[in-house]
Design a protein around this motif. Structure first.
Motif, mmCIF file in Angstrom:
data_model
loop_
_atom_site.group_PDB
_atom_site.id
_atom_site.type_symbol
_atom_site.label_atom_id
_atom_site.label_comp_id
_atom_site.label_asym_id
_atom_site.label_seq_id
_atom_site.Cartn_x
_atom_site.Cartn_y
_atom_site.Cartn_z
ATOM 1 N N LEU A 1 -41.773 -14.402 -9.572
ATOM 2 C CA LEU A 1 -42.805 -14.010 -8.623
ATOM 3 C C LEU A 1 -42.278 -14.098 -7.192
ATOM 4 O O LEU A 1 -42.555 -13.238 -6.353
ATOM 5 N N MET A 2 -41.498 -15.136 -6.906
ATOM 6 C CA MET A 2 -40.915 -15.271 -5.569
ATOM 7 C C MET A 2 -39.889 -14.173 -5.301
ATOM 8 O O MET A 2 -39.729 -13.703 -4.169
ATOM 9 N N ALA A 3 -39.180 -13.743 -6.351
ATOM 10 C CA ALA A 3 -38.240 -12.632 -6.191
ATOM 11 C C ALA A 3 -38.988 -11.343 -5.837
ATOM 12 O O ALA A 3 -38.537 -10.563 -4.987
ATOM 13 N N VAL A 4 -40.133 -11.132 -6.478
ATOM 14 C CA VAL A 4 -40.964 -9.959 -6.137
ATOM 15 C C VAL A 4 -41.455 -10.076 -4.700
ATOM 16 O O VAL A 4 -41.493 -9.087 -3.954
ATOM 17 N N THR A 5 -41.833 -11.288 -4.291
ATOM 18 C CA THR A 5 -42.272 -11.519 -2.910
ATOM 19 C C THR A 5 -41.144 -11.213 -1.930
ATOM 20 O O THR A 5 -41.380 -10.667 -0.846
ATOM 21 N N ALA A 6 -39.917 -11.563 -2.308
ATOM 22 C CA ALA A 6 -38.767 -11.259 -1.447
ATOM 23 C C ALA A 6 -38.597 -9.748 -1.287
ATOM 24 O O ALA A 6 -38.341 -9.255 -0.174
ATOM 25 N N VAL A 7 -38.754 -9.024 -2.371
ATOM 26 C CA VAL A 7 -38.645 -7.562 -2.290
ATOM 27 C C VAL A 7 -39.754 -6.993 -1.405
ATOM 28 O O VAL A 7 -39.514 -6.106 -0.563
ATOM 29 N N ALA A 8 -40.970 -7.503 -1.565
ATOM 30 C CA ALA A 8 -42.080 -7.049 -0.724
ATOM 31 C C ALA A 8 -41.816 -7.367 0.746
ATOM 32 O O ALA A 8 -42.160 -6.573 1.634
ATOM 33 N N SER A 9 -41.178 -8.507 1.009
ATOM 34 C CA SER A 9 -40.859 -8.873 2.394
ATOM 35 C C SER A 9 -39.815 -7.925 2.978
ATOM 36 O O SER A 9 -39.865 -7.584 4.163
ATOM 37 N N VAL A 10 -38.856 -7.504 2.154
ATOM 38 C CA VAL A 10 -37.865 -6.523 2.612
ATOM 39 C C VAL A 10 -38.554 -5.217 2.975
ATOM 40 O O VAL A 10 -38.242 -4.587 3.999
ATOM 41 N N SER B 1 -39.191 -17.110 0.363
ATOM 42 C CA SER B 1 -39.262 -16.661 -1.030
ATOM 43 C C SER B 1 -37.897 -16.775 -1.705
ATOM 44 O O SER B 1 -37.805 -17.208 -2.866
ATOM 45 N N LEU B 2 -36.819 -16.428 -0.995
ATOM 46 C CA LEU B 2 -35.486 -16.566 -1.582
ATOM 47 C C LEU B 2 -35.155 -18.039 -1.838
ATOM 48 O O LEU B 2 -34.542 -18.382 -2.860
ATOM 49 N N SER B 3 -35.560 -18.907 -0.917
ATOM 50 C CA SER B 3 -35.323 -20.330 -1.110
ATOM 51 C C SER B 3 -36.093 -20.851 -2.313
ATOM 52 O O SER B 3 -35.567 -21.662 -3.105
ATOM 53 N N PHE B 4 -37.316 -20.382 -2.490
ATOM 54 C CA PHE B 4 -38.109 -20.814 -3.642
ATOM 55 C C PHE B 4 -37.530 -20.274 -4.950
ATOM 56 O O PHE B 4 -37.673 -20.918 -6.000
ATOM 57 N N VAL B 5 -36.903 -19.094 -4.920
ATOM 58 C CA VAL B 5 -36.239 -18.586 -6.127
ATOM 59 C C VAL B 5 -35.164 -19.562 -6.574
ATOM 60 O O VAL B 5 -35.091 -19.952 -7.751
ATOM 61 N N ALA B 6 -34.304 -19.971 -5.640
ATOM 62 C CA ALA B 6 -33.235 -20.912 -5.973
ATOM 63 C C ALA B 6 -33.795 -22.250 -6.420
ATOM 64 O O ALA B 6 -33.326 -22.850 -7.401
ATOM 65 N N PHE B 7 -34.806 -22.732 -5.708
ATOM 66 C CA PHE B 7 -35.429 -24.016 -6.039
ATOM 67 C C PHE B 7 -36.056 -23.976 -7.425
ATOM 68 O O PHE B 7 -35.853 -24.878 -8.250
#
Length: 300
Positions: free
Chosen positions: A14-23, A46-52
Motif C-alpha cells: 500500500l505504501m508503494a502505491v502511495t509512493a507512485v501516487a506521490s510521483v 511512503s518509501l521509508s515505510f516500504v522499507a520499514f
C-alpha cells in the motif's frame, strides 16, 4: 517471502502505491512548500515505510511460533503509520505544513495526533525489537546484525524527538528540521537536507535504515565463516552507531552534512580508521571445519 508476516507485506505494498501516487502528484502539481515540491514529503515517507514494513515482515517470520501479542503489536504499528500518512497527505492537499504546524486549532490538533503516532510507533517497535533480540533466531553474525540494526534504528527514530525542540524562528511553527537556519532554505536534491545549516533529518534517516543495511551486510558476507563474519559485523555496526552519533552532534552544532568543520572531520576520520582496522583484523581465510576422524582399526 511466503512466510513473511502478511499484514506488513500488504502495508508495504500500500505504501508503494502511495509512493507512485506521490510521483504523479509531483508531475501534475507544481505547488511548493518550504522551497520543495509539496508532494516530496509523502513520497519520502511512503518509501521509508516500504522499507520499514518489509524489514519487520521478514523479522516476524523468524520465530517458529509467533505469539499473538506480536501480531497485535504489528497491527498497532500499521494503524499508527497509516494514520500518520493520512494526515501528511491531507495536509498536502490543503497546502499546509504537516510537521510542527500549530498555526491554527486544526493544524495543532493534527500535529498533536502525529506526535502521538510517532510515540506509539517508537514504543511498539521497541517491544518487537526486545522480543526478537532476546532469541537466537539466526546464525551468530546475522543475529548480531539484526540486534544492532534494530537498536540503531530505534536510536534514529528517537532523533526525531530532537526536531520538536529545535527553534523554528517562525510564529505558529513549533519545531524544525534545521539547526541554525530556517527550514526551507537551500537544500540537497531529493532529501532537502539543509546545505547552509545543521539538519536533524540526516541522522534520523541514517539511523532508521540500519534496520535494512546491517542485516543485508551480514547476508552478503555469509559463507566467510562465523569468526570472520562476526568481526566484520561488529566493526561495521559500531562504526554505524558512531556515524549516527557523529551526524547528530554535527547537526546540533549547525553544520551541514557535507560541510563539517575540522573537529567533525577529524572525528569522522578516526571513526573510518577504527572501522577499517576492525574489518582488516578479521581472519583473511574462513575457518574450515576439520574432516571427521575415522576410528583406528584394531586387528582382531
Amino acid at each position: 517471502m511466503r512466510t513473511w508476516y502478511r499484514p506488513l507485506v500488504v502495508f508495504s505494498a500500500l505504501m508503494a502505491v502511495t509512493a507512485v501516487a506521490s510521483v504523479v502528484g509531483l508531475l501534475v502539481d507544481d505547488r511548493e512548500l518550504l522551497g520543495a515540491p509539496i508532494w516530496l514529503k509523502p513520497l519520502k515517507f511512503s518509501l521509508s515505510f516500504v522499507a520499514f514494513g518489509l524489514s519487520w515482515a521478514w523479522l516476524l517470520s523468524l520465530p517458529e511460533r509467533r505469539p499473538r501479542f506480536l501480531g497485535g503489536t504489528a497491527w498497532v504499528i500499521i494503524a499508527a503509520s497509516l494514520l500518520e500518512m493520512v494526515i501528511i497527505i491531507g495536509q498536502v492537499v490543503r497546502g499546509k505544513q504537516s510537521h510542527f504546524n500549530t498555526g491554527t486549532a486544526l493544524d495543532s490538533m493534527l500535529f498533536s495526533i502525529m506526535g502521538a503516532t510517532v510515540a506509539i510507533l517508537l514504543l511498539a517497535t521497541m517491544v518487537l525489537s526486545v522480543y526478537i533480540a532476546a532469541r537466537r533466531l539466526a546464525p551468530a553474525a546475522e543475529l548480531l546484525a539484526i540486534r544492532f540494526g534494530m537498536g540503531i534504528s530505534l536510536l534514529g527514530m528517537a532523533v526525531g524527538i530532537l526536531m520538536t525542540t529545535a527553534s523554528s524562528g517562525v510564529e505558529g511553527i513549533t519545531g524544525a528540521h534545521s539547526v541554525g537556519v530556517l527550514d526551507g532554505g537551500p537544500g540537497m536534491p531529493l532529501t532537502g537536507w539543509s546545505t547552509t545549516g545543521g539538519d536533524l533529518r540526516a541522522p534520523h534517516f541514517i539511523g532508521m535504515h540500519a534496520l535494512q543495511l546491517l542485516p543485508l551486510l551480514a547476508l552478503a558476507i555469509r559463507g566467510r565463516g562465523e569468526r570472520v563474519s562476526k568481526r566484520v559485523v561488529w566493526a561495521a555496526s559500531l562504526g554505524y552507531l558512531g556515524l549516527v552519533v557523529l551526524t547528530t552532534w554535527q547537526a546540533l552544532r549547525g553544520q551541514p552534512l557535507f560541510s563539517p568543520d575540522w573537529v567533525t572531520g577529524t572525528a569522522l576520520g578516526v571513526l573510518v580508521v577504527g572501522v577499517a582496522l576492525g574489518v582488516l583484523s578479521a581472519p583473511r581465510q574462513p575457518e574450515v571445519s576439520a574432516p571427521p576422524v575415522e576410528a583406528e582399526r584394531i586387528p582382531s
